[in-house]
Design a protein around this motif. Structure first.
Motif, PDB file in Angstrom:
ATOM      1  N   GLN A 441       0.825  -1.208   0.000  1.00  0.00           N
ATOM      2  CA  GLN A 441       0.000   0.000   0.000  1.00  0.00           C
ATOM      3  C   GLN A 441       0.859   1.258   0.000  1.00  0.00           C
ATOM      4  O   GLN A 441       0.598   2.195  -0.745  1.00  0.00           O
ATOM      5  CB  GLN A 441      -0.903   0.006   1.239  1.00  0.00           C
ATOM      6  N   LYS A 442       1.872   1.271   0.845  1.00  0.00           N
ATOM      7  CA  LYS A 442       2.752   2.435   0.918  1.00  0.00           C
ATOM      8  C   LYS A 442       3.922   2.212  -0.032  1.00  0.00           C
ATOM      9  O   LYS A 442       4.713   1.283   0.143  1.00  0.00           O
ATOM     10  CB  LYS A 442       3.262   2.638   2.347  1.00  0.00           C
ATOM     11  N   ALA A 443       4.033   3.065  -1.030  1.00  0.00           N
ATOM     12  CA  ALA A 443       5.128   2.936  -1.994  1.00  0.00           C
ATOM     13  C   ALA A 443       6.442   3.351  -1.331  1.00  0.00           C
ATOM     14  O   ALA A 443       6.552   4.452  -0.798  1.00  0.00           O
ATOM     15  CB  ALA A 443       4.860   3.816  -3.213  1.00  0.00           C
ATOM     16  N   VAL A 444       7.415   2.456  -1.343  1.00  0.00           N
ATOM     17  CA  VAL A 444       8.700   2.707  -0.682  1.00  0.00           C
ATOM     18  C   VAL A 444       9.821   2.627  -1.713  1.00  0.00           C
ATOM     19  O   VAL A 444       9.999   1.603  -2.381  1.00  0.00           O
ATOM     20  CB  VAL A 444       8.962   1.690   0.451  1.00  0.00           C
ATOM     21  N   LEU A 445      10.568   3.722  -1.842  1.00  0.00           N
ATOM     22  CA  LEU A 445      11.775   3.746  -2.669  1.00  0.00           C
ATOM     23  C   LEU A 445      12.965   4.031  -1.771  1.00  0.00           C
ATOM     24  O   LEU A 445      12.826   4.631  -0.694  1.00  0.00           O
ATOM     25  CB  LEU A 445      11.667   4.834  -3.753  1.00  0.00           C
ATOM     26  N   PHE A 446      14.151   3.626  -2.227  1.00  0.00           N
ATOM     27  CA  PHE A 446      15.361   3.783  -1.423  1.00  0.00           C
ATOM     28  C   PHE A 446      16.315   4.757  -2.104  1.00  0.00           C
ATOM     29  O   PHE A 446      16.298   4.922  -3.331  1.00  0.00           O
ATOM     30  CB  PHE A 446      16.042   2.428  -1.211  1.00  0.00           C
ATOM     31  N   ALA A 447      17.131   5.407  -1.295  1.00  0.00           N
ATOM     32  CA  ALA A 447      18.089   6.369  -1.828  1.00  0.00           C
ATOM     33  C   ALA A 447      19.010   5.681  -2.822  1.00  0.00           C
ATOM     34  O   ALA A 447      19.494   4.570  -2.580  1.00  0.00           O
ATOM     35  CB  ALA A 447      18.895   6.997  -0.690  1.00  0.00           C
ATOM     36  N   GLY A 448      19.262   6.324  -3.951  1.00  0.00           N
ATOM     37  CA  GLY A 448      20.113   5.761  -4.993  1.00  0.00           C
ATOM     38  C   GLY A 448      19.666   6.295  -6.343  1.00  0.00           C
ATOM     39  O   GLY A 448      19.469   7.503  -6.500  1.00  0.00           O
ATOM     40  N   THR A 449      19.508   5.404  -7.306  1.00  0.00           N
ATOM     41  CA  THR A 449      19.012   5.776  -8.630  1.00  0.00           C
ATOM     42  C   THR A 449      17.782   4.947  -8.954  1.00  0.00           C
ATOM     43  O   THR A 449      17.486   3.951  -8.280  1.00  0.00           O
ATOM     44  CB  THR A 449      20.080   5.548  -9.713  1.00  0.00           C
ATOM     45  N   ILE A 450      17.070   5.347 -10.015  1.00  0.00           N
ATOM     46  CA  ILE A 450      15.909   4.564 -10.450  1.00  0.00           C
ATOM     47  C   ILE A 450      16.351   3.158 -10.840  1.00  0.00           C
ATOM     48  O   ILE A 450      15.710   2.162 -10.490  1.00  0.00           O
ATOM     49  CB  ILE A 450      15.211   5.266 -11.632  1.00  0.00           C
ATOM     50  N   ARG A 451      17.489   3.053 -11.532  1.00  0.00           N
ATOM     51  CA  ARG A 451      17.995   1.745 -11.954  1.00  0.00           C
ATOM     52  C   ARG A 451      18.233   0.844 -10.734  1.00  0.00           C
ATOM     53  O   ARG A 451      17.830  -0.325 -10.716  1.00  0.00           O
ATOM     54  CB  ARG A 451      19.295   1.915 -12.746  1.00  0.00           C
ATOM     55  N   GLU A 452      18.887   1.383  -9.722  1.00  0.00           N
ATOM     56  CA  GLU A 452      19.190   0.586  -8.526  1.00  0.00           C
ATOM     57  C   GLU A 452      17.906   0.120  -7.840  1.00  0.00           C
ATOM     58  O   GLU A 452      17.835  -1.007  -7.332  1.00  0.00           O
ATOM     59  CB  GLU A 452      20.043   1.399  -7.560  1.00  0.00           C
ATOM     60  N   ASN A 453      16.898   0.967  -7.809  1.00  0.00           N
ATOM     61  CA  ASN A 453      15.631   0.579  -7.189  1.00  0.00           C
ATOM     62  C   ASN A 453      14.930  -0.510  -7.985  1.00  0.00           C
ATOM     63  O   ASN A 453      14.383  -1.456  -7.410  1.00  0.00           O
ATOM     64  CB  ASN A 453      14.720   1.797  -7.037  1.00  0.00           C
ATOM     65  N   LEU A 454      14.958  -0.402  -9.306  1.00  0.00           N
ATOM     66  CA  LEU A 454      14.290  -1.414 -10.130  1.00  0.00           C
ATOM     67  C   LEU A 454      15.017  -2.751 -10.065  1.00  0.00           C
ATOM     68  O   LEU A 454      14.391  -3.817 -10.119  1.00  0.00           O
ATOM     69  CB  LEU A 454      14.202  -0.937 -11.580  1.00  0.00           C
TER      70      LEU A 454
END
Length: 602
Positions: A441-454
């Protein structure tokens, strides 16, 4: 606390060398008063200037050697303490990662953060001081008393009286302080929790103009922390004045006794100066010992809190991969039991082999830890491979709880959840979760780049696979129309993206995984209806044999699903297609017609 010392095994050499070098320093320090007495009794009394110079050079040499030993001891103790804290922090973090959501829910994030940071720092400080002072201070205290006896037995009896009194004071205060410092850390947990909650919800607080109320709540918790700190600080503060009173009282008696003995010609003036120096050394070392005990007391209290987390057994234990493979084989051909074949009689393949449902809930009851009632009751349904399942219901009806049982974030209280015919409790957790892609439900992204998150979804994914996932998640404009593309910077928690952008990126991250089961837990709530429709269409085209669970409160999002589950207060109120539910399920009718007026729907 003592169980944590196993993390010192890699620093045995440093743990031995640090106190040994401190003992050498203390040994050289104990010779200084004797040299001073010799200067007074021989050099000054005999006006022997060369002798005085030689003795002064000897004192300087003793001081220099002691300094080298002290620096060396500090190096070894710091290396051992920092290394120990680093290993402990690593192990604690790894252990917390192994805990299930249930244990984390009970302990709370703020408590775990405090134990990872403040508590471990306090233990590190305690270990550092302990290695440097736990042998040095007692050695000088008792060494000074022994040296005093070598000078004059009667005058040294003062030391025999003073030292036990000081020990009673020091250890009495220590025993009173230990439980207080434990309460201080508990209060610190509370302040940390309120601070974290306020910082996370600062927009809500300002939107509802609750700044004053939250400040009052924080002030109350902070005041309670201040009071317990001041109370414990007052008790600890008694250490120095009480020890000074005893030491100075001992000095008065020592000077009087020494004066009488000097007048009687029993000892020399230099001997009295040496005795006073030894008494002063005892005072300094006991002050150090008092500080050591206060810090070690804090460290023990913090260490016990850390140990309580380390001793917490994970509520979810991984099964074995071999068991999973064996059981999956048993679903085919003659290896399948009669009960299994009967249970899966609706899932036969063209060759006649039994094919288990992709996901199956069998009379599942689930309750959160320490909750008063079940969140889910009597849940039973089957989902075949490649189906899309919609789950709808009011707030608190148990939608998220239900899908959290599939990747085994929680364990059922009764019944079982099966994936490919195998109880999820028998799966190796890594194997099970490789099958599942979930967007919470809560969208969580981590510090870095979009590539690293994907790449969290699939570390080996190519740029082409990333682009396909981004396109399916309707995130092209987020990634490719801005600066940086896949290498665009993502700030902590994705603060530089809107809610809808974060949701689309987290959906892309799940799609990169190519999961067998995709769970979208109300993950399109921030998207407009047009984007939501495009997203669902893209997922249907991608799915193939992928089984999709879509949790939503929007009827439009789930109405084209192969099967829709309607939850009401933790129970299944209806199950079927959109048309079937509109005809027979009152809960679904109420939800649907609240969003689409009846005449418009018709």
């Amino acid at each position: 606390m003592w169980k944590l010392l196993k993390y010192m095994k890699a620093y045995k050499k440093e743990a031995v060398c640090a106190p040994l070098f401190k003992l050498l320093e203390a040994l050289f320090e104990l010779f200084v008063p004797l040299v001073m007495a010799s200067i007074i009794d021989v050099g000054i009394a005999g006006s022997d200037q060369p002798y005085i110079v030689r003795m002064c050079l000897l004192m300087a040499a003793l001081g220099l050697i002691g300094l080298v030993c002290s620096i060396t001891a500090q190096y070894f103790s710091a290396k051992a303490a920092v290394g120990f804290a680093a290993r402990l922090r690593h192990e604690l973090f790894a252990h917390i990662q192994s805990l299930s959501f249930s244990e984390m829910d009970v302990y709370g994030t703020s408590t775990l953060i405090t134990r990872m940071t403040s508590d471990i720092n306090q233990v590190q400080s305690g270990v550092n001081l302990f290695l440097r002072l736990f042998m040095r201070s007692p050695f000088i205290v008792f060494g000074a008393m022994i040296m005093a006896f070598t000078i004059d037995v009667k005058a040294a009896l003062v030391f025999v009286v003073v030292i036990p009194i000081l020990c009673v004071i020091v250890f009495g205060i220590m025993l009173a302080s230990i439980p207080l410092y434990r309460k201080v850390q508990e209060r610190l947990d509370g302040v940390t929790g309120i601070t974290r909650e306020n910082l996370q919800g600062v927009r809500v607080i300002r939107a509802f103009r609750q700044e004053k109320k939250e400040m009052e709540t924080f002030d109350a918790e902070n005041e309670a922390l201040v009071k317990i700190q001041m109370f414990s600080g007052r008790i600890s503060a008694l250490m120095n004045p009480l020890t000074y009173i005893v030491i100075n009282g001992g000095l008065v008696v020592l000077l009087y006794t020494g004066a009488v003995r000097v007048n009687g010609g029993v000892i020399t003036q230099g001997a009295v100066v040496a005795l006073v120096n030894y008494m002063s050394q005892i005072l300094v070392e006991l002050v150090k010992l008092a500080n050591l005990i206060i810090n070690v007391t804090k460290a023990i209290a913090c260490g016990n809190r850390i140990q309580s987390v380390m001793e917490l057994e994970p509520g979810i234990v991984s099964g074995t991969a071999a068991t999973a493979e064996t059981k999956s084989k048993s679903w085919s051909g003659t290896e399948a039991s009669a009960a299994q074949r009967q249970e899966a009689n609706d899932g036969k393949t063209a060759s006649g082999h039994v094919q288990a449902p992709k996901v199956e809930f069998s009379n599942v009851n689930f309750r959160y830890k320490n909750a008063g009632a079940d969140s889910l009751s009597g849940i039973s349904f089957k989902v075949e491979k490649g189906q899309t399942i919609g789950i709808i219901g009011g707030t608190g009806s148990g939608k998220s709880s239900l899908v959290s049982l599939i990747p085994r974030f929680y364990d059922v209280r009764e019944g079982c959840v099966k994936v490919d015919g195998i109880d999820v409790r028998e799966y190796d957790l890594q194997q099970l979760r490789k099958k599942v892609g979930i967007v919470l439900q809560k969208a969580v992204l981590f510090a870095g780049t979009i590539r690293e998150n994907l790449l969290w979804g699939n570390e080996t994914a190519t740029d082409e696979e990333l682009r396909e996932a981004i396109h399916a998640a309707q995130a092209d404009e987020v990634v490719f129309e801005g600066k940086g593309g896949l290498d665009a910077v993502v700030e902590q928690e994705g603060r530089n993206f809107s809610g809808g952008q974060k949701q689309r990126l987290t959906i892309a991250r799940a799609l990169v995984r190519h999961p067998e089961i995709l769970i979208l837990d109300d993950s399109a709530s921030a998207l407009d209806f047009a984007t939501d429709a495009k997203l669902r269409k893209a997922i249907r085209e991608l799915s193939g044999e992928m089984t999709v669970f879509i949790v939503s409160q929007r009827a439009s999002t789930i109405q084209y699903a192969d099967q829709i589950l309607v939850l009401d207060d933790g129970e299944i109120a209806g199950c079927g297609t959109h048309e079937e539910l509109l005809e027979h399920c009152g809960v679904y009718q109420e939800t649907y017609y609240s969003q689409f007026p009846k005449e418009d729907a018709e």
